[in-house]
Write a protein that holds these residues in place. Structure first.
Motif, PDB file in Angstrom:
ATOM      1  N   TYR A  75       0.805  -1.216   0.000  1.00 48.59           N
ATOM      2  CA  TYR A  75       0.000   0.000   0.000  1.00 48.59           C
ATOM      3  C   TYR A  75       0.843   1.272   0.000  1.00 48.59           C
ATOM      4  CZ  TYR A  75      -3.590  -3.343   1.260  1.00 48.59           C
ATOM      5  OH  TYR A  75      -4.440  -4.421   1.257  1.00 48.59           O
ATOM      6  N   ASP A  77       2.282   2.960  -2.129  1.00 46.19           N
ATOM      7  CA  ASP A  77       2.089   3.949  -3.188  1.00 46.19           C
ATOM      8  C   ASP A  77       0.844   4.804  -2.949  1.00 46.19           C
ATOM      9  OD1 ASP A  77       0.300   1.891  -3.667  1.00 46.19           O
ATOM     10  OD2 ASP A  77       0.549   1.910  -5.836  1.00 46.19           O
ATOM     11  N   GLY A  78       0.121   4.536  -1.866  1.00 47.85           N
ATOM     12  CA  GLY A  78      -1.053   5.337  -1.514  1.00 47.85           C
ATOM     13  C   GLY A  78      -0.645   6.619  -0.824  1.00 47.85           C
ATOM     14  N   ASN A  79      -1.618   7.372  -0.377  1.00 51.87           N
ATOM     15  CA  ASN A  79      -1.356   8.617   0.342  1.00 51.87           C
ATOM     16  C   ASN A  79      -1.057   8.316   1.799  1.00 51.87           C
ATOM     17  OD1 ASN A  79      -2.004  10.265  -1.926  1.00 51.87           O
ATOM     18  ND2 ASN A  79      -4.166   9.902  -1.518  1.00 51.87           N
ATOM     19  N   LYS A  80       0.023   8.895   2.312  1.00 54.55           N
ATOM     20  CA  LYS A  80       0.351   8.719   3.727  1.00 54.55           C
ATOM     21  C   LYS A  80      -0.721   9.398   4.575  1.00 54.55           C
ATOM     22  CE  LYS A  80       5.309   8.167   3.532  1.00 54.55           C
ATOM     23  NZ  LYS A  80       6.612   8.606   4.060  1.00 54.55           N
ATOM     24  N   VAL A  81      -1.051   8.749   5.693  1.00 58.29           N
ATOM     25  CA  VAL A  81      -2.010   9.312   6.636  1.00 58.29           C
ATOM     26  C   VAL A  81      -1.238   9.629   7.920  1.00 58.29           C
ATOM     27  CG1 VAL A  81      -4.140   8.937   7.929  1.00 58.29           C
ATOM     28  CG2 VAL A  81      -3.857   7.889   5.657  1.00 58.29           C
ATOM     29  N   TYR A  89      -1.565   4.313   5.220  1.00 59.48           N
ATOM     30  CA  TYR A  89      -1.761   4.753   3.843  1.00 59.48           C
ATOM     31  C   TYR A  89      -3.231   4.624   3.483  1.00 59.48           C
ATOM     32  CZ  TYR A  89       3.288   4.069   3.460  1.00 59.48           C
ATOM     33  OH  TYR A  89       4.645   4.123   3.660  1.00 59.48           O
ATOM     34  N   SER A  90      -3.685   5.533   2.615  1.00 64.07           N
ATOM     35  CA  SER A  90      -5.043   5.412   2.084  1.00 64.07           C
ATOM     36  C   SER A  90      -4.978   5.453   0.567  1.00 64.07           C
ATOM     37  CB  SER A  90      -5.948   6.520   2.611  1.00 64.07           C
ATOM     38  OG  SER A  90      -5.561   7.771   2.076  1.00 64.07           O
ATOM     39  N   GLY A  91      -5.899   4.762  -0.033  1.00 63.34           N
ATOM     40  CA  GLY A  91      -5.991   4.733  -1.486  1.00 63.34           C
ATOM     41  C   GLY A  91      -6.992   3.685  -1.902  1.00 63.34           C
ATOM     42  N   THR A  95      -8.163   2.409   3.890  1.00 65.55           N
ATOM     43  CA  THR A  95      -7.011   2.864   4.659  1.00 65.55           C
ATOM     44  C   THR A  95      -6.475   1.676   5.431  1.00 65.55           C
ATOM     45  OG1 THR A  95      -7.921   5.095   4.903  1.00 65.55           O
ATOM     46  CG2 THR A  95      -6.214   4.451   6.467  1.00 65.55           C
TER      47      THR A  95
END
Length: 128
Positions: A75, A77-81, A89-91, A95
């Motif tokens: 995960y 490559d997702g957006n860090k939270v 990470y979310s994507g 999450t």
């Protein structure tokens, strides 16, 4: 994982995220936690629980799985939270969060992603 969410925590999240849009201070929320049998799953989570939260006609269900933390690399490559667990990470509408050597992820989810994240926030302190 079923022991990581209390009735009070579930109700707090339901109230905060307005599960029942017409809620009042008197709205009662109930939590039903059911252990999920993962024996037929080839990618077996360490533990899974189906949480059903309801209150005055509004309801939702989410399955939260605990898996080894090394799965979080899938995960990355997702957006860090920021501020969620040790790493999150979310994507793709989900999450995931790492806490120590464990990772929380959602399976079936009828809530919003934000609702699931708030449940994680309640559960994370009990993982440490």
């Amino acid at each position: 994982v079923c022991a990581l969410l209390s009735q009070a925590d579930a109700a707090d999240v339901a109230r905060k995220r307005s599960l029942n849009g017409a809620q009042t201070a008197a709205t009662k929320y109930t939590l039903k936690a059911t252990k999920v049998d993962n024996s037929g799953n080839s990618a077996v989570p360490t533990s899974s629980c189906k949480f059903s939260i309801s209150g005055e006609g509004a309801s939702g269900t989410v399955v939260i799985e605990v898996v080894p933390a090394d799965n979080i690399s899938a995960y990355a490559d997702g957006n860090k939270v920021p501020g969620l667990g040790d790493q999150a990470y979310s994507g793709g509408g989900t999450t995931v969060v790492r806490v120590g050597d464990l990772m929380l992820q959602t399976g079936e989810n009828s809530f919003t992603q934000g609702f699931a994240v708030e449940l994680y926030r309640k559960m994370i302190p009990k993982l440490k």
